[in-house]
Design a protein around this motif. Structure first.
Motif, short mmCIF file in Angstrom:
data_model
loop_
_atom_site.label_atom_id
_atom_site.label_comp_id
_atom_site.label_asym_id
_atom_site.label_seq_id
_atom_site.Cartn_x
_atom_site.Cartn_y
_atom_site.Cartn_z
N GLN A 1 0.51 -0.85 -0.27
CA GLN A 1 0.37 -0.23 -0.16
C GLN A 1 0.85 1.22 -0.18
OE1 GLN A 1 -2.58 -0.44 3.30
NE2 GLN A 1 -3.74 -1.79 1.96
N GLN B 1 0.01 2.86 -3.14
CA GLN B 1 -1.40 3.98 -3.31
C GLN B 1 -0.59 5.24 -2.26
OE1 GLN B 1 -4.07 4.08 -3.73
NE2 GLN B 1 -4.36 1.72 -3.67
N THR C 1 -2.25 12.12 -5.36
CA THR C 1 -3.07 11.59 -5.87
C THR C 1 -3.99 10.64 -6.79
OG1 THR C 1 -5.71 12.62 -5.98
CG2 THR C 1 -4.53 12.21 -3.35
N TRP C 2 -4.10 8.89 -6.63
CA TRP C 2 -4.28 8.93 -8.42
C TRP C 2 -5.26 9.58 -9.00
CZ3 TRP C 2 -1.11 5.57 -10.68
CH2 TRP C 2 -0.33 4.71 -9.77
#
Length: 341
Positions: free
Chosen positions: A54, A58, A195-196
């Motif tokens: 993660q 992420q 962030t994505w």
């Protein structure tokens, strides 16, 4: 030039891999590759590896990819702005766009405006602030239906000081210190909020802008020679400069909205690249985005590891590196801004 492009592409790939695996919780390159492959292909990850996975996928991957995009975009737009205003000391923020974006972000942070947009409220405020300044600079700089380089620069500098004053005033009257510290950190640049969800828009804007600018490379060569020469060679300088102004303002606003005001990249990287490939804009715009991306990846890595667990504003890193490089260029024999003597 092909060797330089390939070398930079390889350097970028290696830099991205190392940056994704580096940090407080270091992950070896082989394991990093395995996690990335699992994320892309939907592969299995054991239970004890979930935390590391993660962190890699992420947290670090979107941040490093955003660094690539911002570095590439700032370098490309720096080349375009220097040609547009025919000033070797110009950078993406010379038109005051960054100050407007910073003021917009500060206002949203302190006032809680645009709350309906959630985590994207600050970015939206920054982008709206950038558009506002761009519109003001355009309207004030117009003279006889055209945009003059000197008026653009002077108007941009004036707007930059004006909106910096507005931002300082907002921070001064901010109700709490936490908002102030957040705003100050954001105004000096940082990729900690990556962030994505932020990547698709920035990817499209940066990619399209770089492609368009490179297609305009020969026109930029002519524009840099002066308006009279450009007109005699069949280039409509007013239309070209107006289009460049809109494109560079949108690109700068989009990048400032996700990364804050990161200085020196758009100023220094074009000059460094000209030392390698000459002054032709088609060549410079093929290399500058790659060079800027590599530089930004390492600058961000330094920002989050030098004083870990604290994080430095990335604008501090780019300035500390950019100032010595720029001074070295100034003192270098045989180099004139815009090419070699």
């Amino acid at each position: 030039m092909g060797v330089i492009v390939v070398s930079l592409a390889v350097a970028l790939a290696v830099s991205v891999l190392l940056a994704i695996g580096s940090g407080a919780a270091a992950v070896p390159p082989g394991q990093t590759l395995r996690y990335l492959w699992a994320a892309v292909t939907g592969g299995a990850i054991s239970a004890e590896e979930i935390t590391a996975y993660q962190i890699i996928w992420q947290v670090r991957t979107p941040r490093v990819l955003l660094a690539v995009l911002v570095g590439a975009g700032l370098s490309a737009v720096g080349v375009a702005v220097q040609a547009m205003v025919r000033n070797a000391l110009a950078d993406p923020f010379v038109l005051g766009v960054s100050s407007g974006a910073s003021a917009g972000a500060v206002l949203v942070t302190v006032s809680g405006g645009l709350a309906a947009m959630g985590i994207y409220a600050v970015s939206a405020g920054a982008f709206l602030g950038a558009l506002l300044v761009s519109a003001l600079v355009y309207l004030v700089s117009r003279r006889g239906g055209g945009l003059e380089p000197l008026r653009l620069v002077l108007t941009g500098v004036a707007m930059a000081f004006g909106f910096q004053a507005v931002m300082s005033l907002i921070v001064y009257f901010a109700p709490d210190g936490e908002s102030t510290s957040t705003v100050l950190f954001w105004s000096m640049g940082g990729l900690g909020g990556a962030t994505w969800g932020a990547l698709p828009v920035v990817t499209v804007v940066t990619t399209v802008s770089v492609v368009v600018l490179r297609r305009l490379g020969r026109s930029l060569d002519v524009l840099a020679l002066g308006d009279e020469t450009s007109m005699s060679l069949g280039v409509d300088t007013e239309t070209l400069r107006r289009g460049l102004f809109v494109l560079t303002s949108l690109l700068t606003g989009a990048m400032v909205a996700v990364s804050g005001a990161i200085g020196f990249v758009g100023l220094v990287m074009p000059h460094v690249v000209r030392l390698w490939v000459g002054a032709a804009h088609v060549r410079v715009l093929a290399v500058a985005p790659l060079a800027g991306a590599v530089f930004m990846v390492w600058a961000d890595l330094m920002a989050r590891t030098v004083v870990a667990p604290r994080e430095l504003p990335i604008g501090v890193i780019t300035a500390l590196v950019g100032v010595p490089v720029f001074v070295t260029l100034l003192r270098r024999r045989g180099y004139l801004f815009g090419g070699r003597s």
